[in-house]
Design an enzyme around this catalytic site. Structure first.
Site, PDB file in Angstrom:
ATOM      1  N   ASP A  78      -2.010   1.522  -4.070  1.00  0.00           N
ATOM      2  CA  ASP A  78      -3.005   0.486  -4.383  1.00  0.00           C
ATOM      3  C   ASP A  78      -4.421   1.054  -4.408  1.00  0.00           C
ATOM      4  O   ASP A  78      -5.407   0.299  -4.446  1.00  0.00           O
ATOM      5  CB  ASP A  78      -2.904  -0.709  -3.432  1.00  0.00           C
ATOM      6  CG  ASP A  78      -3.128  -0.337  -1.974  1.00  0.00           C
ATOM      7  OD1 ASP A  78      -3.061   0.862  -1.645  1.00  0.00           O
ATOM      8  OD2 ASP A  78      -3.357  -1.250  -1.155  1.00  0.00           O
TER       9      ASP A  78
ATOM     10  N   SER B 146       0.818  -1.202   0.000  1.00  0.00           N
ATOM     11  CA  SER B 146       0.000   0.000   0.000  1.00  0.00           C
ATOM     12  C   SER B 146       0.856   1.258   0.000  1.00  0.00           C
ATOM     13  O   SER B 146       1.600   1.514  -0.927  1.00  0.00           O
ATOM     14  CB  SER B 146      -0.961  -0.030   1.193  1.00  0.00           C
ATOM     15  OG  SER B 146      -1.897   1.016   1.131  1.00  0.00           O
TER      16      SER B 146
ATOM     17  N   ARG C  74      -6.775   4.367  -0.485  1.00  0.00           N
ATOM     18  CA  ARG C  74      -6.854   5.560   0.359  1.00  0.00           C
ATOM     19  C   ARG C  74      -6.972   6.798  -0.514  1.00  0.00           C
ATOM     20  O   ARG C  74      -6.525   6.807  -1.659  1.00  0.00           O
ATOM     21  CB  ARG C  74      -5.618   5.679   1.254  1.00  0.00           C
ATOM     22  CG  ARG C  74      -5.482   4.563   2.272  1.00  0.00           C
ATOM     23  CD  ARG C  74      -4.156   4.677   3.017  1.00  0.00           C
ATOM     24  NE  ARG C  74      -3.934   3.505   3.827  1.00  0.00           N
ATOM     25  CZ  ARG C  74      -3.844   3.494   5.160  1.00  0.00           C
ATOM     26  NH1 ARG C  74      -3.971   4.624   5.820  1.00  0.00           N
ATOM     27  NH2 ARG C  74      -3.635   2.384   5.821  1.00  0.00           N
TER      28      ARG C  74
END
Length: 619
Positions: free
Chosen positions: A331, A171, A334
């Site tokens: 990814d 991430s 967020r």
């Protein structure tokens, strides 16, 4: 990368190394050199042995990774507690064995597997390679494998009826890291007891099943591989339209938007999402549009860090006269948002502030289509316990249900699944670390849908001569100001973290927590690690006990809530403080001053950064 290029020509060459004098370490070294076939990670271990770096060898070989708030996550490189070819194969074998116990039809249901853009030259490790190795390990057992290079793994697991999903990603972590995120058949990240059971299965399946586990080319010719990205993408975009409430207004919106995908996978999907909502495409940041494992243009690929990592986006927005900047992490789960306030510079919203806006927006549109107050009884919003209590304030006035979970979206995802079984509907959920879920298309935070929902909200407000920040102030005036601060310190020494939290638990004598913070009396203490909650008649925490991490929350006499916890993905101690004022109270400066006083004491008196060699956050 050819297999014989990766593998050291003489697999036994280093097994004749001298004893380290530590039998446990010698055994671990022998196991590693027996099993590992990546010549770069073997060379890393060679160097450590030759240099006599025993502490580093113990660190890498004498412990294993465990599931945190987002799966297995660690630096790439040699060692059983690092992410590398061998540990990915071991993790896949353990996961597969665990799934076999739950899904008799595992072979036909299969797994959804995917990966991000990460890679590291010095260790020969990459997300692409890890994905091929996990597929090789599973297909040789006869399991169907659905391959996706995207951010839609949890959505695909549910849509395809797969038994589970795995995403190879770290991430927003530093470029040196990688991870192994597991989703259950309900599309949510795994939680207890599956995480512990999978770790046990991994321990029982450490030796690679066969040489073909290392054959990265195996999957290219396997009849068990499917490539459903086009189908999944089309279904996702069709369902995304259910979150669009003002398409006609969007199509005539004069606002411009800039988007950065932070060198990750989000660019194409954000462009498509804007098209679904009737918008002109957002302007991409060219330097950050395409996947790049080195994240070349940012010091860290985490948009949560704010203005310091959004510089290219903000500069482009000023050049293009765009009011809103949207940034998704690598990814794309967020979302960070910034707004140009005329004459006042850029406002980068915190996760808590964005949640206030998105929570208001989702309920506002829910009410528009559900005028009967009785319908509200089945509506829920969720947040992690370290996040703002603003949704609780909404629920108190509007009459819907609000629930808290432990930190980590895996808890939110599983709570959504649990509520759906009784006909309850979650219309919004969030965690303060800029993770949002609008609607319940997927039980996971989703930066793609959140970004286009923010764009529509901004377009609607613009039509009312309002900016996002102005509407945030309107929300606080109605529901009460919620002033919060969130930050962290870095600690690379686990024993120091244990010592810090042990001191807090014995601050005023054996078994006695601190009685004040910043001169304000502490009225309640909740310690989720030990299961203690002084506010409960039975002194037991309602939230599940989580002994694998540290988390203590203090409620102060003036209404401030302050939490200290260890990160589940990085070597950080995070701290959160919030002042929740009643509706009508608008002395924001006084609230902020009081909150700052408590936050400073929490950091300086409880964590003692200088004494414990903690690294403060760079702003």
């Amino acid at each position: 990368m050819e297999d014989n290029d990766r593998v050291n020509g003489d697999l036994n060459a280093n097994m004749r190394c001298q004893s380290t004098g530590d039998p446990q370490l010698d055994k671990a070294v022998h196991q590693w050199l027996t099993w590992d076939r990546n010549r770069w990670t073997r060379a890393q271990l060679d160097s450590l042995i030759a240099a006599g770096h025993l502490d580093e060898l113990r660190s890498r070989l004498c412990s294993r990774m465990s599931f945190g708030t987002a799966g297995l996550r660690a630096p790439m490189g040699a060692g059983f507690n690092r992410i590398n070819d061998l540990t990915v194969i071991q993790s896949t074998q353990g996961l597969y064995s665990h799934l076999c116990r739950y899904f008799p039809d595992l072979s036909s249901r299969g797994l959804v597997v995917g990966f991000d853009t990460r890679g590291q030259e010095e260790s020969g490790c990459s997300s692409d390679l890890f994905n091929k190795l996990q597929m090789s390990a599973s297909t040789q057992q006869g399991a169907l494998m659905h391959w996706l290079f995207s951010c839609f793994q949890p959505y695909a697991v549910k849509k395809l009826g797969a038994a589970a999903g795995v995403m190879i990603t770290a991430s927003h972590n530093p470029k040196e890291d990688n991870g192994y995120k597991v989703y259950w058949s309900n599309g949510a990240q795994i939680a207890s007891p599956h995480d512990k059971e999978i770790l046990r299965s991994i321990e029982e399946e450490l030796e690679p099943w066969s040489a073909s586990c290392w054959d990265e080319d195996l999957v290219d010719h396997s009849s068990l591989r499917t490539d459903p990205l086009t189908q999944i993408n089309s279904c996702y975009m069709d369902e995304l339209a259910s979150l669009c409430f003002h398409r006609e207004l969007n199509s005539s919106c004069p606002l411009k938007f800039v988007h950065s995908s932070f060198h990750g996978v989000g660019h194409v999907f954000i462009q498509q999402a804007f098209q679904v909502f009737g918008f002109a495409p957002p302007i991409p940041v060219p330097e950050q549009k395409d996947p790049d494992p080195n994240f070349s243009s940012v010091r860290c690929p985490n948009p949560e860090e704010g203005e310091s990592v959004l510089k290219l986006s903000l500069l482009l927005a000023e050049k293009e006269n765009a009011r809103i900047v949207l940034a998704t992490d690598p990814d794309a789960d967020r979302l960070a948002v910034a707004e140009n306030s005329d004459g006042c510079g850029w406002k980068v919203f915190t996760g808590n502030e964005l949640a206030a806006l998105l929570g208001w927006w989702m309920f506002f549109n829910w009410k528009e289509s559900h005028p009967d107050p009785a319908d509200t009884q089945n509506v829920h919003m969720l947040a992690t316990t370290v996040s703002s209590k603003i949704l609780q304030a909404f629920a108190r006035i509007e009459g819907f249900h609000f629930e808290e979970t432990l930190p980590g979206f895996k808890w939110i995802g599983n709570k959504i699944h649990e509520l759906s079984k009784t006909g309850q509907r979650v219309i919004f959920a969030f965690e303060e670390s800029i993770g949002f879920l609008c609607g319940s298309m997927v039980p996971e935070k989703d930066g793609v849908s959140s970004a286009v929902v923010v764009a529509e909200m901004a377009a609607y407000l613009h039509n009312k001569n309002l900016m996002l920040n102005q509407q945030l102030d309107n929300i606080y005036q109605t529901y009460g100001y919620h002033v919060s601060k969130t930050s962290y310190v870095i600690c690379n020494d686990p024993p120091t973290i244990q010592k810090i939290f042990s001191r807090i638990r014995n601050f005023d004598g054996d078994g006695s927590y601190p009685k004040t913070c910043g001169g304000i009396q502490i009225v309640h203490v909740r310690d989720v690690t030990t299961g203690y909650d002084s506010s409960r008649p039975d002194l037991r925490s309602v939230l599940p006990v989580s002994r694998s991490s540290q988390m203590i929350t203090f409620t102060l006499q003036n209404g401030v809530v302050a939490t200290l916890r260890t990160s589940g993905t990085e070597p950080k101690i995070k701290y959160y403080t919030e002042f929740c004022a009643a509706p009508g109270k608008s002395e924001v400066c006084r609230l902020e001053e009081e909150l700052q006083k408590v936050t400073a004491a929490l950091l300086d008196k409880f964590l003692e950064p200088e004494k414990n060699n903690l690294i403060r956050r760079l702003v």
